[in-house]
Design an enzyme around this catalytic site. Structure first.
Site, PDB file in Angstrom:
ATOM      1  N   GLU A 142      -4.309 -60.685  20.980  1.00 23.32           N
ATOM      2  CA  GLU A 142      -4.589 -61.331  19.828  1.00 23.32           C
ATOM      3  C   GLU A 142      -3.962 -61.110  18.602  1.00 23.32           C
ATOM      4  OE1 GLU A 142      -8.360 -60.299  18.368  1.00 23.32           O
ATOM      5  OE2 GLU A 142      -8.888 -62.635  17.685  1.00 23.32           O
ATOM      6  N   PRO A 191     -22.062 -54.197   5.839  1.00 23.66           N
ATOM      7  CA  PRO A 191     -20.720 -54.955   5.755  1.00 23.66           C
ATOM      8  C   PRO A 191     -19.670 -53.965   5.803  1.00 23.66           C
ATOM      9  CG  PRO A 191     -21.959 -54.786   3.605  1.00 23.66           C
ATOM     10  CD  PRO A 191     -22.779 -54.051   4.804  1.00 23.66           C
ATOM     11  N   ASP A 192     -18.411 -54.502   6.185  1.00 27.56           N
ATOM     12  CA  ASP A 192     -17.112 -53.732   5.912  1.00 27.56           C
ATOM     13  C   ASP A 192     -17.092 -53.452   4.331  1.00 27.56           C
ATOM     14  OD1 ASP A 192     -14.758 -53.452   7.599  1.00 27.56           O
ATOM     15  OD2 ASP A 192     -14.208 -53.665   5.386  1.00 27.56           O
ATOM     16  N   CYS A 197     -11.612 -65.385  14.151  1.00 24.94           N
ATOM     17  CA  CYS A 197     -11.715 -65.233  15.705  1.00 24.94           C
ATOM     18  C   CYS A 197     -11.778 -66.418  16.130  1.00 24.94           C
ATOM     19  CB  CYS A 197     -13.186 -64.534  15.942  1.00 24.94           C
ATOM     20  SG  CYS A 197     -14.567 -65.444  15.230  1.00 24.94           S
ATOM     21  N   GLU A 221     -19.914 -60.774  18.986  1.00 23.84           N
ATOM     22  CA  GLU A 221     -18.734 -61.697  19.015  1.00 23.84           C
ATOM     23  C   GLU A 221     -17.446 -61.064  18.551  1.00 23.84           C
ATOM     24  OE1 GLU A 221     -19.373 -65.554  17.051  1.00 23.84           O
ATOM     25  OE2 GLU A 221     -17.380 -65.131  16.564  1.00 23.84           O
ATOM     26  N   LEU A 222     -16.655 -61.435  19.715  1.00 17.54           N
ATOM     27  CA  LEU A 222     -15.328 -60.582  19.449  1.00 17.54           C
ATOM     28  C   LEU A 222     -14.036 -61.394  19.511  1.00 17.54           C
ATOM     29  CD1 LEU A 222     -16.682 -58.201  22.455  1.00 17.54           C
ATOM     30  CD2 LEU A 222     -17.050 -57.935  19.790  1.00 17.54           C
ATOM     31  N   TRP A 237     -14.754 -57.847   8.046  1.00 17.19           N
ATOM     32  CA  TRP A 237     -14.320 -58.399   6.803  1.00 17.19           C
ATOM     33  C   TRP A 237     -13.516 -59.670   6.579  1.00 17.19           C
ATOM     34  CZ3 TRP A 237      -9.507 -59.279   8.108  1.00 17.19           C
ATOM     35  CH2 TRP A 237      -9.167 -58.758   9.190  1.00 17.19           C
ATOM     36  N   ASN A 238     -13.542 -60.331   7.661  1.00 17.14           N
ATOM     37  CA  ASN A 238     -12.590 -61.648   7.548  1.00 17.14           C
ATOM     38  C   ASN A 238     -13.369 -62.996   7.121  1.00 17.14           C
ATOM     39  OD1 ASN A 238     -14.215 -61.437   9.959  1.00 17.14           O
ATOM     40  ND2 ASN A 238     -12.861 -62.771  11.008  1.00 17.14           N
ATOM     41  N   SER A 264     -13.653 -56.372  16.698  1.00 19.20           N
ATOM     42  CA  SER A 264     -12.712 -56.185  17.810  1.00 19.20           C
ATOM     43  C   SER A 264     -13.677 -56.074  19.212  1.00 19.20           C
ATOM     44  CB  SER A 264     -11.739 -55.204  17.519  1.00 19.20           C
ATOM     45  OG  SER A 264     -12.206 -54.013  17.529  1.00 19.20           O
TER      46      SER A 264
END
Ligand code: NAD
Length: 531
Positions: free
Chosen positions: A400, A196-197, A302, A268-269, A171-172, A247
């Site tokens: 994080e 998608p979220d 991220c 990609e975390l 969502w970011n 995450s």
């Protein structure tokens, strides 16, 4: 700190003068999803708390239907010449730039971010569309390879699309992380099913609609909707490849599911990214760069910097300049380029950010700026926050935050900065501010990080899409961008044609003579330097 209370109008070419999206647009986009078989969920705008949409959700039957459609559509799509596939994404590039006002409004309303950070996503998608539209032909074309026996074995390597690729995106950065990954997968001849979220589904659906307007055949790129924990496993159990951004904890889960089916994946975390300010850094540029590096999309990025290591000779000047820049920041999420930072996206983000800051404060950290929520602006606004005197017992030291919180540390040498920067299980992004670029490069090579930016926070490396992007360690595996960003979506197939003589003893030749002949041939090839 100045604040801009969210206002109802935009001053650019925004199509929307309201803070709500036009009902017809919302209805049209929601109807594009392959969904409706499961109860809908209500999605609200973070900056105001008002409802955006009752979003339909996908049932197992919807997911089955999407995959059945995708498998048929993919065969016809992959059979088209690559020039036709890339031409569609050149048109997509032009359309997204010319119609940016509408998607900027949607992005802002769904995420709560400032318009300038929403524009970063539009730029990202345009750059990826241009790059893969121009670079894919040569990356995907058939290549001749050296054969086993010189002249007698003729070998070609061809690239075959994986089939149906699933992209599970967060969502970011909902436009960049859905569309920019879909573009190379589609150009490579795959069908794509995006999840998608829910919070940011309209953004992905808008991009999906735009791609069809640019000429993408229906069914090649579809969108399904649902919570990841509900439908993620269903998607992975049907897909031929999975792309995930989110995450580290969820990434491990997805990797295990993909591994059990022996399908490929790219993850990609998270990150706990370090910024190094060397003794010779330009203080003004470092302070301004740190604002972009730490507070883009309210730190829900991220690639965002959460730790700053400043050489003791630059420390006082940097802190003073950085705090002066922070004090100038304007908070708001109005639909115009008025604000420097918007809202957090969820209640749980606000809770997590507040918990990190309160834990640090309780254990003795100094809050140099910010350190509090701003409910007067909207439910999830939080001030850009700068901490000092942070110690390893505090959660913010190692975990994080994924919010607008950065800790500053004083270091006595470059070696100490490198050692501290590397004291993390993550390795996504880092940046170095120095007037000496070659010294910066030497230090960069010692940082355990998938990308290192010199004199910029993240966008120099991220936006240079000819180069790969991705994480080390707990920050993930696999790469987007560059050749790796498209070759992950294809399988290599080797086609070897044997001419004149078999790779076996000639008629009447004993196995021993054959072995001696081959031994001679192998020695000759070594002598001649044949690859
Ligand atoms: P999360 O992993 O819980 O959720 C991210 C996305 O994954 C969501 O869209 C969610 O629906 C989906 N998801 C969750 N469980 C799933 C499952 N079992 N199968 C498939 N999909 C699933 O993360 P979050 O709490 O929403 O976000 C905060 C964390 O995520 C932070 O640590 C941050 O680093 C990370 N994150 C990273 C990026 C990035 O760009 N690398 C983006 C967003 C979030």
């Amino acid at each position: 700190m100045t604040t801009v209370i969210p206002q109802p109008t935009g001053t650019d070419s925004s199509t929307s003068s309201e803070r709500a999206l036009p009902a017809e647009l919302v209805k049209r986009l929601a109807a594009r999803a392959v969904a409706g078989g499961a109860p809908s969920v209500e999605v609200a705008a973070p900056a105001t708390g008002s409802k955006i949409v009752d979003l339909p959700q996908s049932s197992i039957e919807d997911i089955d239907k999407a995959f059945a459609t995708a498998r048929i559509a993919q065969r016809e799509w992959a059979a088209r010449p690559i020039s036709e596939r890339t031409a569609i994404f050149k048109r997509f590039h032009d359309l997204i730039l010319s119609e940016q006002s509408e998607i900027l409004d949607i992005l802002q309303i769904e995420t709560g971010k400032a318009r300038t950070h929403a524009f970063d996503e539009v730029g990202d998608v345009a750059i990826n569309a241009r790059y893969y539209a121009n670079a894919s032909k040569s990356l995907l074309e058939s290549r001749g390879r050296n054969g086993l026996l010189l002249f007698l074995t003729q070998v070609n390597e061809i690239k075959r699309p994986k089939g149906v690729v699933t992209i599970i995106s967060p969502w970011n950065y909902p436009l960049a992380l859905s569309a920019s990954d879909a573009i190379p997968a589609l150009i490579a001849g795959n069908a794509v099913i995006s999840r998608p979220d829910n919070q940011t589904a309209l953004t992905a659906l808008w991009a999906n609609e735009l791609a069809e307007r640019a000429g993408l055949p229906a069914g090649v790129w579809q969108v399904v909707l649902g919570r990841g924990s509900n439908i993620g496993g269903e998607l992975i159990s049907r897909a031929d490849y999975v792309d995930y951004t989110g995450s580290t904890a969820t990434g491990r889960h997805i990797a295990a599911q993909a591994a059990s089916r022996l399908i490929g994946y790219s993850l990609e975390l998270g990150g706990k990214n370090p910024m190094l300010v060397l003794a010779d850094a330009d203080i003004k540029k470092s302070a301004e760069g740190a604002i972009r590096a730490c507070f883009s999309s309210a730190g829900q990025l991220c690639e965002s910097m959460e730790r700053i290591y400043v050489h003791t000779e630059a420390y006082d000047a940097f802190v003073k300049a950085f705090l002066a820049e922070v004090a100038k920041m304007e908070l708001g999420a109005d639909l115009a380029y008025n604000s420097d930072m918007g809202s957090l996206t969820f209640d749980r983000q606000l809770t997590a950010v507040s918990a990190h800051v309160e834990d640090a404060r309780a254990k003795g950290a100094t809050v140099l700026a910010g350190g509090k929520a701003r409910p007067d602006l909207g439910p999830y606004f939080y001030e850009p926050t700068v901490l000092a005197d942070v110690t390893p017992e505090m959660s913010v030291y190692r975990d994080e935050t994924f919010g607008p919180v950065v800790s500053i540390y004083r270091v006595d040498s470059d070696d100490e900065a490198i050692e501290q920067a590397n004291d993390t299980s993550y390795g996504l992004n880092a940046c170095i501010f120095t007037r000496d670029t070659s010294r910066g490069r030497t230090i960069a090579a010692q940082l355990n990080s998938g990308a290192v930016n010199i004199n910029e926070g993240f966008i120099a490396a991220w936006g240079s899409v000819d180069a790969p992007s991705g994480g080390l360690g707990d920050s993930g595996t696999g790469r987007r961008h560059g050749s790796e960003g498209i070759l992950k979506y294809v399988d290599s197939q080797t086609i070897a044609a044997q001419h004149l003589l078999p790779v076996a003893p000639l008629p009447g030749m004993s196995d021993e003579t054959w072995a001696q002949t081959m031994t001679f041939a192998l020695r000759a090839m070594r002598f001649l330097g044949v690859k």
